[in-house]
Design a protein around this motif. Structure first.
Motif, short mmCIF file in Angstrom:
data_model
loop_
_atom_site.label_atom_id
_atom_site.label_comp_id
_atom_site.label_asym_id
_atom_site.label_seq_id
_atom_site.Cartn_x
_atom_site.Cartn_y
_atom_site.Cartn_z
N TRP A 1 0.84 -1.19 0.00
CA TRP A 1 0.00 0.00 0.00
C TRP A 1 0.88 1.24 0.00
CZ3 TRP A 1 -1.62 3.09 4.68
CH2 TRP A 1 -2.42 4.18 4.29
N ASP A 2 0.74 2.07 -1.04
CA ASP A 2 1.49 3.31 -1.15
C ASP A 2 0.67 4.42 -0.49
OD1 ASP A 2 3.02 5.46 -1.78
OD2 ASP A 2 2.59 5.46 -3.92
N LYS A 3 0.96 4.68 0.77
CA LYS A 3 0.18 5.67 1.52
C LYS A 3 0.45 7.10 1.07
CE LYS A 3 3.42 6.16 5.39
NZ LYS A 3 3.58 6.03 6.84
N LEU B 1 -2.56 9.72 7.14
CA LEU B 1 -1.79 9.05 6.10
C LEU B 1 -1.17 7.74 6.57
CD1 LEU B 1 0.05 12.08 4.44
CD2 LEU B 1 -2.22 11.15 3.97
N ASP B 2 -0.97 7.59 7.88
CA ASP B 2 -0.41 6.35 8.40
C ASP B 2 -1.44 5.23 8.44
OD1 ASP B 2 2.16 7.20 8.75
OD2 ASP B 2 1.90 7.80 10.84
N ARG B 3 -2.72 5.58 8.52
CA ARG B 3 -3.77 4.57 8.65
C ARG B 3 -4.70 4.51 7.44
NH1 ARG B 3 -1.04 1.79 11.39
NH2 ARG B 3 -0.44 2.49 13.45
N GLY B 4 -4.59 5.47 6.53
CA GLY B 4 -5.41 5.43 5.32
C GLY B 4 -6.87 5.74 5.57
N LEU C 1 -5.01 -2.67 -4.85
CA LEU C 1 -3.76 -2.98 -4.15
C LEU C 1 -3.00 -4.10 -4.85
CD1 LEU C 1 -4.98 -2.92 -0.43
CD2 LEU C 1 -3.74 -1.13 -1.67
N VAL C 2 -1.69 -4.08 -4.70
CA VAL C 2 -0.83 -5.08 -5.32
C VAL C 2 -0.62 -6.24 -4.34
CG1 VAL C 2 1.44 -5.55 -6.31
CG2 VAL C 2 0.35 -3.30 -6.65
N ARG D 1 7.23 -2.52 6.50
CA ARG D 1 7.21 -3.17 5.18
C ARG D 1 6.25 -2.50 4.21
NH1 ARG D 1 4.97 -8.45 5.99
NH2 ARG D 1 5.67 -8.94 3.89
N LYS D 2 5.44 -1.54 4.71
CA LYS D 2 4.40 -0.88 3.91
C LYS D 2 3.44 -1.89 3.32
CE LYS D 2 7.31 3.09 2.80
NZ LYS D 2 7.87 3.96 1.74
N VAL D 3 2.93 -2.74 4.22
CA VAL D 3 2.08 -3.85 3.79
C VAL D 3 0.80 -3.86 4.62
CG1 VAL D 3 1.85 -6.36 3.74
CG2 VAL D 3 3.97 -5.28 2.97
N LEU D 4 -0.33 -4.04 3.95
CA LEU D 4 -1.61 -4.25 4.60
C LEU D 4 -1.86 -5.75 4.71
CD1 LEU D 4 -3.92 -1.57 2.96
CD2 LEU D 4 -3.49 -1.79 5.40
N ASN D 5 -2.15 -6.22 5.91
CA ASN D 5 -2.38 -7.64 6.14
C ASN D 5 -3.83 -7.92 6.51
OD1 ASN D 5 0.43 -8.59 5.91
ND2 ASN D 5 0.77 -7.40 7.77
#
Length: 444
Positions: free
Chosen positions: A223-225, A267-270, A366-367, A411-415
């Motif tokens: 996720w590119d915040k 921006l940290d939590r979207g 999302l990728v 890691r800039k990852v949404l889990n």
């Protein structure tokens, strides 16, 4: 023409122009609607969602005497709901009170199809989902719908709408020329239904839960915040005149205000939080208008890009919650107060939005970077663990598998992590698998 005469004519012309411009300035009124339409950028042509797209059962069960099966498979739920939209419902009578033991005999009889909703739905609102021929419908609500499919050849089925909170049931009928084919399709889709059993949740409540161990897919996405274009889209959609909105930033928070309304993007939590400080939380609005009104607001202010569904209503707060679903499973974010897994709307006195919180993340774009199968603790293990918690057992209202949504900032990852959740006193709380398994191992 004399020079002095020419000067006089020119002076008169300039004075007339000055008077006209002054008058135009005094009488000019901004066309806010025009500005709003021209300033709002193309938000990827998001189509508005109808009520039938956001009001769906959380689960569907098949009852056959003492045998039960159920599914959360979204394609099957959509298929059944689309076909039920062709039914003609009529003669929905007045409510009758029931006792649990009496009603269980009816709902758990032979050949019943049960639609289980996460919270109460007003009949008036549900008319936007199904076809009701009655001119007047009950002014009350329901959270379960049961269709008797034991005699499909008759093309008419008995229908029951149940309010499990007030213990009231409404009886009606439904006609459908394709009822036999409808039942045949369900029988042909039996592979999508898994075995369920009636479990005792506490002294007051029994619910249907899966008997087999649940294996659910875990998902991870980049996720590119720092992509702020979506935030700007919401700013332009929510403020009447985007040109006059002032913007400031402090750390990971971007704030917008126009003197009347305020929006903060984390921006940290979207997530975004939009509210009108001048508005006060409203008094009771009839629940039948609240869900439809909230869906209309979202459609007109940024829209739905992902699978959000109606999840709950709190009429005392004039609040409606639409929750994100993934593969038919509800998504929760319980670690932080930010609304990155739901859209929550609170309405004010004048039926003007007081506060609107939601994620600005476009989950469908999302990728994906990783996924894997997770074997969850069994239903028996979860119930055994719940019994040992130092809580009021009578306040446990529900139990379900859900996704815990979390952001790994390193890691800039949404889990999306599958775990068990339980509803306690109106709130959904996580049951971590390692805690349940650790407790069970300690008992051995």
């Amino acid at each position: 023409m004399k020079y002095e005469t020419l000067k006089t004519i020119l002076l008169i012309f300039l004075v007339a122009i000055s008077i006209y411009l002054t008058w135009s300035l005094w009488t000019f009124q901004v066309n806010y609607e025009t500005i709003r339409n021209t300033e709002t950028p193309d938000t990827e042509n998001v189509e508005p969602k109808e009520l039938k797209e956001i009001i769906k059962p959380m689960k569907i069960f098949l009852h056959d005497n003492d045998l039960y099966s159920g599914t959360t498979e979204e394609t099957e739920i959509d298929r059944i709901m689309n076909e039920i939209g062709s039914f003609k419902f009529y003669e929905i009578g007045a409510a009758k009170s029931y006792r649990d033991n009496d009603w269980q005999k009816n709902i758990h009889g032979s050949k019943k199809l049960e639609l289980y909703f996460s919270d109460l739905i007003p009949f008036d609102t549900f008319k936007g989902v199904i076809h009701v021929s009655d001119k007047k419908v009950p002014t009350e609500e329901f959270d379960q719908m049961v269709i008797d499919i034991s005699n499909p050849a008759q093309k008419v089925a008995s229908v029951y709408f149940i309010n499990t909170k007030a213990k009231r049931v409404f009886s009606g009928s439904a006609s459908y020329t394709g009822l036999q084919a409808f039942v045949n399709k369900i029988n042909n889709k039996k592979d999508l239904y898994e075995p369920y059993h009636v479990y005792k949740l506490n002294n007051k409540k029994e619910i249907l839960l899966p008997t087999s161990v649940q294996t659910v897919t875990r998902y991870s996405y980049l996720w590119d915040k720092n992509d702020l274009s979506i935030v700007e889209n919401f700013k332009n959609a929510l403020f009447p005149v985007p040109k006059i909105v002032e913007k400031s930033q402090e750390g990971s928070n971007i704030e917008y205000q126009d003197g009347t309304s305020f929006m903060r993007a984390n921006l940290d939590r979207g997530s975004i939080d939009f509210f009108n400080p001048s508005e006060s939380p409203g008094i009771f609005i009839r629940i039948k208008n609240l869900i439809r009104q909230s869906n209309d607001f979202v459609n007109n202010n940024g829209g739905w890009k992902d699978d959000f569904r109606y999840f709950s209503t709190d009429p005392n707060k004039n609040q409606v919650v639409f929750r994100l679903f993934k593969n038919g499973i509800p998504v929760f974010n319980t670690k932080y107060p930010d609304h990155i897994a739901d859209a929550t709307l609170n309405w004010g006195d004048a039926q003007i939005i007081y506060e609107y919180e939601r994620p600005y993340i476009n989950f469908s774009s999302l990728v994906p970077i990783d996924n894997g199968e997770v074997k969850l603790p069994s239903t028996d293990m979860v119930l055994g663990y719940l019994e040992k918690l130092d809580i009021d057992q009578q306040k446990i209202n529900n139990l379900s598998v859900g996704y815990q949504l979390d952001y790994d900032s390193m890691r800039k990852v949404l889990n999306f992590e599958p775990i068990w959740y339980y509803e306690y006193d109106g709130k959904w709380l996580p049951l971590m698998s390692e805690d349940i398994k650790g407790e069970q191992h300690g008992l051995e």
